[in-house]
Design an enzyme around this catalytic site. Structure first.
Site, short mmCIF file in Angstrom:
data_model
loop_
_atom_site.label_atom_id
_atom_site.label_comp_id
_atom_site.label_asym_id
_atom_site.label_seq_id
_atom_site.Cartn_x
_atom_site.Cartn_y
_atom_site.Cartn_z
CB THR A 116 14.98 49.57 37.07
OG1 THR A 116 15.55 50.19 38.20
CG2 THR A 116 14.86 48.09 37.25
CG ASP A 117 13.16 55.37 34.43
OD1 ASP A 117 13.66 56.03 35.37
OD2 ASP A 117 12.66 55.90 33.43
CD1 TRP A 118 15.78 56.43 41.25
CD2 TRP A 118 16.56 55.62 39.34
NE1 TRP A 118 17.16 56.42 41.32
CE2 TRP A 118 17.66 55.93 40.16
CE3 TRP A 118 16.81 55.09 38.07
CZ2 TRP A 118 18.98 55.73 39.78
CZ3 TRP A 118 18.12 54.88 37.67
CH2 TRP A 118 19.19 55.20 38.52
N GLY B 42 11.01 51.00 38.20
CA GLY B 42 10.54 50.28 37.03
C GLY B 42 10.44 48.78 37.19
#
Length: 733
Positions: free
Chosen positions: A264-266, A268
């Site tokens: 994930t993006d942080w 996300g």
């Protein structure tokens, strides 16, 4: 006693696995023996241990399994250099004294080189620095398309053309990963703005998705063999991209056979069931928004932590789903931190500085040069007025997650002073932006009128004026987390420039930015250089080109519109950009960048692929090897490049292709090949560019696949999208 025997047996499995590995990434990637070892390890892990591997234990790490010798996985931003060390459980910097690195030029600059060989050097160098810092995953590069010049994160990406981005991203990945460090290509997909990025739902046609927004990711997977991919924050067709069934399960893992890890993006991830079933492997940053500080994170409460474990134990989600994630994570580990043959890495060595300077020099783009304003002879005893905050402002800090803690940073003013020993250089700040900040604007406390008057006074008494302007990496500039609010130059630069032109018309503008800007003063200045964010050796690299020690050869990786409404995304109103806060519609469809300008006959301020030199080139005798082709063949385009000037230099031959009388709407032409060629003064060089006939296909939504139209095509050969010197007609049978 039983437990010790159990532990020894697993360690033996891991050690045996290591003995069959080599540094060669392809061997690791294809090793059946490694896959056998992975299955054996999975069989020895408890369900709790497997779930723990799927989510963070700190801001930038995931847990290993200590009893079995399975290591932690450590990640780091960013695509232009390894970020300074972050605290375990908050976003403050850890205060290390040994985490200062080489800052490399931003990826817009790398793309502007049009030189895949330099991209490989870039990847090797940054991979060595990441390895030295004991990082297993480098969170980059970024290949989202340049759709709007207001996007705060464009400076991290590789421009508006999917073919260019594809050709530049592959060697970068290969260079990073030969160090035993995983590249993590981001942000998958359609993260083309920062405003509302955490929730905006993007609606785009299948055709535009596959022709414009996915090709660089596809090349990263199929050609670059990238080991990890980061999902994006936004939604696509009502599913968040970090757990999007179409993007991750069907396209990435099934169609492209991606065997790596989706991260994930942080912050996300948004739902346990979707995260589990829709292709996510590792969840990072949940509990903050990936950006802000927080109290101690409850990592066991992540979506892929205890809530996931509960669904597994109840049988609502099959354990095979978990095993697939762990299998991918272990595969990533065998390629990185369980590979005993990877190097120790290197950091801040001279070779890395040389690579950074070479990329910076080749990426700088000369856009205007009236009366040969540039180069400026360094042997002359002249007075040079250097005006503008960007001549001294640090451009390695700020910008969001790609901010860097550079060991050294040479600013433009320092670089000019290093090179121009005979000249008198006088500096005036001229304008001020205020301190660097990520999530807010901090106004300058300096007197703007006084700064302006000081600059005018200095310019009045100079032989030459160099105005260092553009953007910076503060909030609402080139910075993650928010888009620009306006297309014009900020901080009163336009007004200052107009005043400077009145007192000294012998003025050249050096723009430092990762984005296009409006230029109402363009006809009044003598010269213009686009110099990007160049990292540790920015000042020396700029001085190299201004002095003529380096002949500029960069080409624009994106178009500069004259006004914002000329840009395709902005021409359709707010629903196209930035959306209504809920939904956004890519109404320009496939006509992104130069495709829009060419097809709609709108003249840009500066075109994609444009860039001048201190010498002159002529393209001649360009031909195709045949007149008719069939699918699976290659079109060989060949000809000569002549350097007709008095300085050695490099030219980028660009080959575009357009379909005549297509049954579907198409761009007038699309980039399908390019080659950077170095030619000595007065000499000729032969060049050839091969184009796969299949690459001329369009994505046919009626069959959900690529379709190669038969009929006539035009091949356009030139040195920018708007400067075509040869057209060749061919037929696809």
């Amino acid at each position: 006693m039983v437990r010790n025997i159990f532990k020894i047996s697993v360690v033996a499995i891991i050690c045996n696995a290591m003995t069959v590995m080599t540094v060669n990434a392809q061997d690791i990637n294809s090793s059946k023996s490694i896959e056998t070892k992975i299955e054996n390890i999975i069989s020895l892990l408890t369900i709790e241990e497997k779930v723990a591997m799927c989510h963070a234990q700190s801001k930038f790490s995931t847990p290993g399994v200590e009893r079995l010798g399975v290591p932690e996985l450590w990640m780091s931003d960013g695509p232009h250099g390894v970020r300074g060390e972050i605290n375990w459980d908050n976003w403050g910097y850890a205060g290390w004294t040994n985490d200062s690195i080489t800052a490399f030029p931003a990826l817009t600059c790398l793309a502007a080189t049009f030189n895949p060989n330099l991209s490989k050097d870039y990847g090797i160098s940054i991979g060595e620095e990441a390895r030295y810092r004991k990082k297993d995953v480098l969170l980059g590069p970024g290949v989202n398309m340049y759709r709007s010049p207001l996007n705060g994160r464009n400076f991290e990406y590789m421009g508006e053309d999917p073919f260019l981005a594809s050709k530049m991203v592959v060697p970068y990945i290969q260079g990073v990963q030969q160090n035993g460090v995983a590249a993590c290509v981001k942000h998958f997909a359609l993260n083309n703005q920062e405003v509302w990025r955490d929730h905006i739902n993007v609606e785009v046609s299948d055709r535009a998705l596959h022709e414009i927004y996915l090709p660089a990711f596809k090349a990263a997977v199929e050609e670059g063999k990238v080991w990890s991919i980061m999902g994006s924050y936004n939604q696509f067709r009502r599913q968040f991209c970090c757990h999007n069934d179409l993007l991750l399960n069907k396209i990435l893992k099934k169609d492209w056979n991606f065997d790596g890890v989706v991260i994930t993006d942080w912050g996300g991830a948004h739902d346990t069931k979707q995260a589990a079933l829709n292709g996510l492997d590792i969840e990072m940053g949940t509990g903050t928004d990936g950006l802000t500080t927080s109290t101690k994170n409850a990592y066991d409460s992540y979506y892929l932590a205890n809530p996931f474990l509960k669904l597994l134990k109840s049988g609502e989600i099959a354990e095979d789903v978990l095993n697939d994630k762990v299998r991918r994570i272990l595969r990533l580990m065998f390629r990185t931190n369980m590979n005993p043959n990877r190097s120790f890495g290197r950091m801040n060595n001279q070779e890395h500085i040389d690579v950074a300077r070479k990329i910076a020099g080749e990426g700088i783009v000369l856009l205007k040069n009236e009366a040969s304003f540039f180069p400026i002879d360094a042997s002359k005893k002249i007075t040079i007025a250097v005006i503008g905050e960007n001549a001294t402002k640090s451009m390695t800090i700020g910008g969001g997650s790609s901010e860097l803690k550079a060991k050294n940073e040479i600013a433009p003013l320092e670089g000019l002073k290093n090179r121009y020993k005979n000249a008198t250089i006088k500096y005036a700040m001229g304008y001020a932006s205020g301190p660097s900040a990520y999530d807010r604007v901090i106004p300058s406390t300096l007197d703007a009128n006084k700064l302006k008057q000081e600059a005018i006074e200095v310019a009045t008494k100079a032989d030459i004026v160099l105005f260092f302007g553009g953007l910076n990496k503060n909030h609402l500039q080139d910075c993650e987390g928010a888009d620009r609010k306006e297309f014009k130059l900020p901080f009163g630069q336009d007004e200052l420039l107009n005043e400077l032109i009145k007192v000294n018309p012998n003025i050249g503008v050096v723009l430092i930015s990762g984005n296009a800007v409006e230029m109402p003063w363009i006809s009044e200045i003598k010269a213009l250089m686009q110099t990007w964010y160049l990292g540790s050796v920015a000042g020396n690299a700029i001085a190299d080109v201004i002095s003529g020690d380096v002949n500029p050869s960069g080409k624009l990786p994106f178009s500069f519109p004259k006004k914002l409404s000329d840009n395709a995304a902005h021409s359709f109103g707010e629903l196209s950009y930035p959306g209504d806060g809920v939904n956004q519609y890519y109404k320009e469809d496939i006509l992104v960048g130069y495709r829009w300008f060419d097809t709609k006959k709108i003249k840009p301020l500066f075109a994609f692929g444009e860039g001048q030199s201190y010498t002159t080139f002529e393209l001649s005798k360009w031909t195709a090897d045949k007149k008719e082709y069939t699918k699976n063949e290659s079109i060989l385009i060949s000809g000569n490049v002549s350097n007709t000037g008095n300085i050695d230099g490099s030219e980028v031959v660009q080959v575009y292709v357009g379909k005549l009388n297509s049954k579907v709407n198409r761009a007038e032409k699309e980039l399908k090949g390019f080659q950077k060629i170095e030619v000595k003064k007065g000499e000729n060089a032969a060049a050839s560019i091969s184009i796969d006939v299949n690459s001329l296909s369009f994505y046919d939504e009626s069959i959900s696949n690529w379709n190669l139209e038969k009929g006539d095509y035009i091949i356009y050969i030139g040195n920018s999208s708007n400067n075509i010197s040869k057209k060749i007609k061919i037929t696809i049978k």
